[in-house]
Design a protein around this motif. Structure first.
Motif, short mmCIF file in Angstrom:
data_model
loop_
_atom_site.label_atom_id
_atom_site.label_comp_id
_atom_site.label_asym_id
_atom_site.label_seq_id
_atom_site.Cartn_x
_atom_site.Cartn_y
_atom_site.Cartn_z
N ILE A 94 0.84 -1.20 0.00
CA ILE A 94 0.00 0.00 0.00
C ILE A 94 0.87 1.25 0.00
N LEU A 95 1.89 1.26 0.87
CA LEU A 95 2.77 2.41 0.94
C LEU A 95 3.51 2.63 -0.38
N ALA A 96 3.93 1.55 -1.01
CA ALA A 96 4.70 1.68 -2.25
C ALA A 96 3.88 2.32 -3.36
N VAL A 97 2.58 2.05 -3.37
CA VAL A 97 1.73 2.54 -4.46
C VAL A 97 1.07 3.87 -4.13
N LEU A 98 0.59 4.02 -2.88
CA LEU A 98 -0.27 5.16 -2.56
C LEU A 98 0.41 6.27 -1.78
N ALA A 99 1.42 5.96 -0.99
CA ALA A 99 2.06 6.99 -0.16
C ALA A 99 3.14 7.71 -0.95
N ARG A 100 2.71 8.47 -1.93
CA ARG A 100 3.62 9.25 -2.76
C ARG A 100 3.21 10.72 -2.70
N PRO A 101 4.18 11.61 -2.58
CA PRO A 101 3.84 13.02 -2.40
C PRO A 101 3.22 13.64 -3.64
N ALA A 106 1.90 16.87 0.15
CA ALA A 106 0.89 16.15 0.91
C ALA A 106 0.63 14.78 0.27
N GLY A 107 -0.21 13.98 0.93
CA GLY A 107 -0.53 12.67 0.38
C GLY A 107 -1.40 11.86 1.32
N TRP A 108 -1.62 10.61 0.93
CA TRP A 108 -2.40 9.66 1.74
C TRP A 108 -1.45 8.70 2.43
N PHE A 109 -1.82 8.34 3.67
CA PHE A 109 -0.94 7.47 4.45
C PHE A 109 -1.79 6.48 5.24
N LEU A 110 -1.15 5.43 5.72
CA LEU A 110 -1.85 4.48 6.57
C LEU A 110 -2.33 5.17 7.83
N LEU A 189 -5.43 7.97 5.68
CA LEU A 189 -5.28 9.23 6.40
C LEU A 189 -4.65 10.28 5.48
N ARG A 190 -5.30 11.43 5.39
CA ARG A 190 -4.73 12.54 4.64
C ARG A 190 -3.69 13.25 5.52
N VAL A 191 -2.47 13.40 5.02
CA VAL A 191 -1.41 14.03 5.80
C VAL A 191 -0.84 15.21 5.02
N PRO A 192 -0.37 16.25 5.73
CA PRO A 192 0.15 17.44 5.05
C PRO A 192 1.52 17.24 4.43
N GLY A 193 2.19 16.16 4.81
CA GLY A 193 3.49 15.84 4.24
C GLY A 193 3.83 14.40 4.51
N LEU A 194 4.63 13.80 3.65
CA LEU A 194 4.98 12.39 3.80
C LEU A 194 6.36 12.19 4.42
#
Length: 450
Positions: A94-101, A106-110, A189-194
């Motif tokens: 999940i992180l490899a595909v979706l947690a990209r800035p 910003a981005g999506w995170f676990l 989770l929407r985060v302001p930075g990865l």
């Protein structure tokens, strides 16, 4: 899809080995058929990456349904952050595909992650895993929107807070005993930075730890402490407090899908002993220098997944493996209970460099058997030394029970049925939802299944 006998199936603690009949379905439909078609006289259990430390992920002389081949993304909505995927998908994937800035960092995170990204979605639900942000986000189950569950009666049920709600609650933290998870819907989770802003602070004892923790939980998303488990006297409870939060506008590429290094073989003797442990602890305490603190901004891998850097780190404990002890105790007398636990550990001369002290928040889980409770959790490993280690674990268990705390089934290999029943007060609500064809070594040990 064939059944094979496996004689070498180990717990992650490598102190338990059991023979199983193993199946590897390639589609959700095939997995559902396996859930409904057991081998004669054998129970079954779904497993993911095999990261349960004890026997919660083993089913001696029964069936294991390995779910890792079911690792497909089904959908992801970048506007809402809702992910749907098969239960064998790892958090690392999940992180490899979706947690990209994005352009603004910003981005999506676990929403919640344990200390390793090498666990599956199904395993995260079944154990209702928690992380360093429990005080902010609660456990994994709070962010699960729904899932599909295959039962041994042939039904594949959609479960959510509004559909089959009782089974939904029983399955979150239900240790795989309610059926076979096929698909999971998760709110990211929407985060302001990865990237992460992180600080480390050295502290001299438990009073200082609890003061730093109270202040940090107000301002930081991720908090936990390392403790020198062998220190005694005035130094007892000393350690290093770590805290982190997303760095707004700062991007960070996800870590590699696999560990960067691997331990090639199991050493003939445990590399963790009283001499090596004392030396490591002394060096680790000095790593912050004379200032006693550090500050940095960078990737999240070192903050959330330090052990993932070395594949097979569990081999360091030697051929006999290790036991992990993790308890949670209420906040009213947490300081005194943690002190009592650390005194026992220090007197024993046993322990490991991997010691975590962390506060749990007040956010409840929807799961009936969720481990976290408001208060404090202490976790550490003990090289398996036979009766000597078992006696220490029994003493630590007794201290936890007296404090009205509980032990973590995903990490446990020795707790008694009485301790489990006293720690988990919703067992009577949970029991009717156990699928009669599913079981584990843990469930039999603590009297949940025959």
């Amino acid at each position: 899809m064939t059944a094979i006998a496996s004689r070498g199936y180990l717990s992650w603690g490598r102190n338990l080995r059991a023979e199983h009949w193993v199946e590897r379905p390639s589609t959700p439909a095939a997995a559902a058929r396996l859930a409904a078609a057991p081998m004669a006289g054998r129970t079954r259990l779904g497993v993911g990456c095999g990261r349960s430390y004890g026997d919660a992920g083993l089913n001696p002389d029964g069936e294991l349904i390995e779910m890792r081949p079911l690792d497909r993304f089904i959908s992801f909505d970048r506007e809402t952050g809702i992910l749907e995927a098969e239960a064998g998908l790892r958090l690392a994937d999940i992180l490899a595909v979706l947690a990209r800035p994005e352009a603004d960092g910003a981005g999506w995170f676990l929403p919640v992650t344990p200390g390793t990204r090498y666990v599956t979605l199904g395993g995260a639900v079944a154990n209702d895993v928690h992380g360093k942000n429990h005080h902010r986000a609660g456990s994994f189950g709070r962010h699960v929107l729904g899932f599909d569950l295959a039962r041994s009666d042939g039904r594949a049920l959609a479960c959510s807070p509004s559909q089959n709600a009782e089974l939904f609650a029983a399955t979150i933290g239900g240790l795989g005993l309610t059926g076979l998870l096929l698909r999971v819907r998760l709110q990211l989770l929407r985060v302001p930075g990865l990237a992460m802003e992180a600080e480390d602070l050295r502290f001299g004892g438990l009073d200082e730890y609890f003061a730093i923790a109270a202040q940090s939980d107000e301002e930081w998303d991720y908090t936990a402490a390392w403790v020198d488990c062998l220190a005694d006297g005035d130094a007892m409870g000393r350690g290093i407090f770590s805290r982190a939060r997303p760095a707004p506008g700062q991007g960070a590429l996800p870590p590699s899908l696999e560990p960067r290094r691997n331990l090639p073989a199991t050493p003939p003797l445990s590399a963790v002993n009283s001499l090596s442990l004392r030396a490591f602890n002394a060096l680790y305490l000095r790593r912050l220098g004379s200032s006693g603190r550090s500050h940095r901004v960078g990737g999240y891998e070192g903050v959330l997944y330090p052990l993932d850097a070395v594949g097979g780190w569990n081999k360091l404990y030697g051929p006999r493996g290790f036991h992990q002890f993790q308890c949670a105790v209420p906040p009213s007398d947490a300081r005194d209970v943690v002190a009592a636990l650390l005194r026992e550990i220090s007197r024993s001369g046993q322990g490991s460099p991997l010691v975590v002290l962390k506060g749990f928040g007040n956010l409840p889980s929807p799961g009936l058997l969720s481990f976290p409770m408001p208060g404090t959790t202490l976790a550490l490993d003990f090289p398996a030394r036979g009766d000597e280690t078992l006696r220490l674990l029994s003493r630590l268990e007794a201290i936890t029970v007296e404090a009205q705390g509980r032990l973590y089934p995903a990490k446990d290999s020795v707790m008694s049925a009485d301790t489990f029943q006293r720690g988990y007060t919703k067992l009577d609500i949970f029991r009717p939802w156990i699928d009669p064809a599913f079981a584990s070594g843990f469930s039999r040990r603590v009297g949940l299944t025959p």
